[in-house]
Design an enzyme around this catalytic site. Structure first.
Site, PDB file in Angstrom:
ATOM      1  N   LYS A   1      -9.599  -8.005  -2.754  1.00  0.00           N
ATOM      2  CA  LYS A   1      -8.210  -8.408  -2.981  1.00  0.00           C
ATOM      3  C   LYS A   1      -7.474  -8.671  -1.669  1.00  0.00           C
ATOM      4  CE  LYS A   1      -7.781  -6.353  -7.535  1.00  0.00           C
ATOM      5  NZ  LYS A   1      -7.001  -5.510  -8.455  1.00  0.00           N
TER       6      LYS A   1
ATOM      7  N   SER B   1      -4.562  -3.673 -12.962  1.00  0.00           N
ATOM      8  CA  SER B   1      -4.227  -3.571 -11.539  1.00  0.00           C
ATOM      9  C   SER B   1      -3.029  -4.400 -11.094  1.00  0.00           C
ATOM     10  CB  SER B   1      -5.445  -3.948 -10.682  1.00  0.00           C
ATOM     11  OG  SER B   1      -5.785  -5.310 -10.856  1.00  0.00           O
TER      12      SER B   1
END
Length: 365
Positions: free
Chosen positions: A302, A257
């Site tokens: 996140k 990611s």
């Protein structure tokens, strides 16, 4: 003993019993929480995250932070009290254990898979950045992994370059599976390869001259439930030769990611000026060799982690926008991106103050 005192005592003992049961009763859940965020333009543990040699680099400023999610390990079993606390906590997320570790995946297997994905994401980040800059990169298909106790074990090795399968040239990793699965289990497949050691020697000597050899492997049937297809027991990937050295120094991080943010960091260091204009930008997203940004897991964790560190803008994969927009941390602007080109365009708007032009995430995507 007065009835009121007896009732209070019984209630207290019951509460203690319930708490004890909650502490010792395991539940099939795992927890996700915001993990560390690291500025790809800066340093981590005393050394630059991005290290480039053999090409002119330029000073930059601001932040292009990659973000992470912290998860409980595959071997850890939450108790009921921890699960309830996690459900009540706004910044943490409790999910079924099988969501993070499907099919009984062990901690060792998960760590290995994450390390492989992280390594591949670094390669793709380099390729995407250099392609955007018009810098040529040579690519080829390789054996990325060999599964234990399969026909390929001992015949093919990680790093072998796959030139052809049954005489048909291989251009991309997906070609390998397509050509192998044309066969039935028990049939032979002929791989034309350049052994990993010879390829490494050729790269070191800066020569394209290599010797191929043919390896014949008898296929077997896949063990996947319901999948009746021939396999040899390898996964194919891509390797590259870069015209100069780009190293990404970041340990203890796994998964794919961070690809987008690595790519932007590389681009920033190889171009004059500052991509962010000194602003604090964070983000996430996988990236492929062509610069396409893909979705990731744990987007809400996140964004929280990024905002806690001071991020003002968050580059968000288009396919994650709807989920991220449902609970955006105060003060954080979610910017929708689908390619590295989209991200560069958004960064231009940010550094020039044209934030009204930013493609923002909404609850609809």
């Amino acid at each position: 003993m007065p009835r009121r005192t007896a009732t209070m005592l019984a209630s207290t003992l019951m509460l203690i019993a319930l708490l004890c049961a909650g502490v010792f009763l395991p539940v099939p859940y795992a927890e996700m929480s915001p993990g560390p965020t690291v500025n790809t333009l800066g340093e981590h543990e005393g050394e630059p995250v991005l290290q480039i040699a053999g090409r002119k680099t330029y000073p930059t400023d601001g932040h292009l932070n990659m973000t992470t999610v912290r998860v409980t390990s595959a071997d850890y079993r939450m108790n009921l009290v921890e699960a309830v606390y996690g459900w009540l906590s706004h910044d943490n997320k409790v999910v079924p254990h099988d969501t993070l570790y499907p099919d009984g995946k062990t901690e060792e297997q998960s760590t290995q898979e994450n390390a492989e994905e992280f390594s591949q994401s670094q390669e793709s980040a380099k390729v995407a950045a250099l392609k955007e800059l018009g810098v040529p990169v040579t690519s080829w298909v390789i054996v990325s992994t060999v599964v234990k106790d399969t026909p390929a074990q001992g015949r093919l090795h990680a790093g072998d370059v796959i030139k052809a399968v049954d005489g048909t040239p291989v251009k991309q990793p997906s070609d390998v599976a397509k050509l192998v699965t044309r066969h039935k289990a028990g049939q032979d497949v002929v791989f034309t390869i350049v052994p990993a050691a010879e390829q490494a020697a050729a790269e070191k000597a800066h020569t394209k001259t290599t010797t191929t050899k043919k390896v014949t492997i008898t296929t077997e049937q896949s063990a996947d439930a319901g999948a009746k297809r021939a396999i040899v027991g390898i996964s194919a990937g891509t390797d590259h030769t870069f015209p100069f050295t780009i190293d990404i120094k970041l340990a203890d991080v796994g998964g794919p990611s961070a690809g987008l943010m690595f790519s932007l960091g590389i681009y920033d260091k190889l171009t004059p000026g500052s991509l962010t204009g000194g602003k604090f930008v964070a983000g996430t997203g996988t990236i492929d060799d062509d610069g396409k940004v893909g979705p990731i897991g744990g987007i809400d964790m996140k964004t929280v982690g990024a905002r806690d560190k001071g991020a003002q803008y968050f580059l968000t994969p288009a396919d994650n926008c709807a989920a991220a927009a449902k609970d955006t941390p105060a003060g954080l602007t979610l910017v929708k991106v689908g390619t590295i080109g989209d991200a560069l365009g958004a960064l231009k708007d940010i550094r020039t103050g044209r934030t009204a032009d930013l493609p923002k995430c909404t609850a609809k995507g």
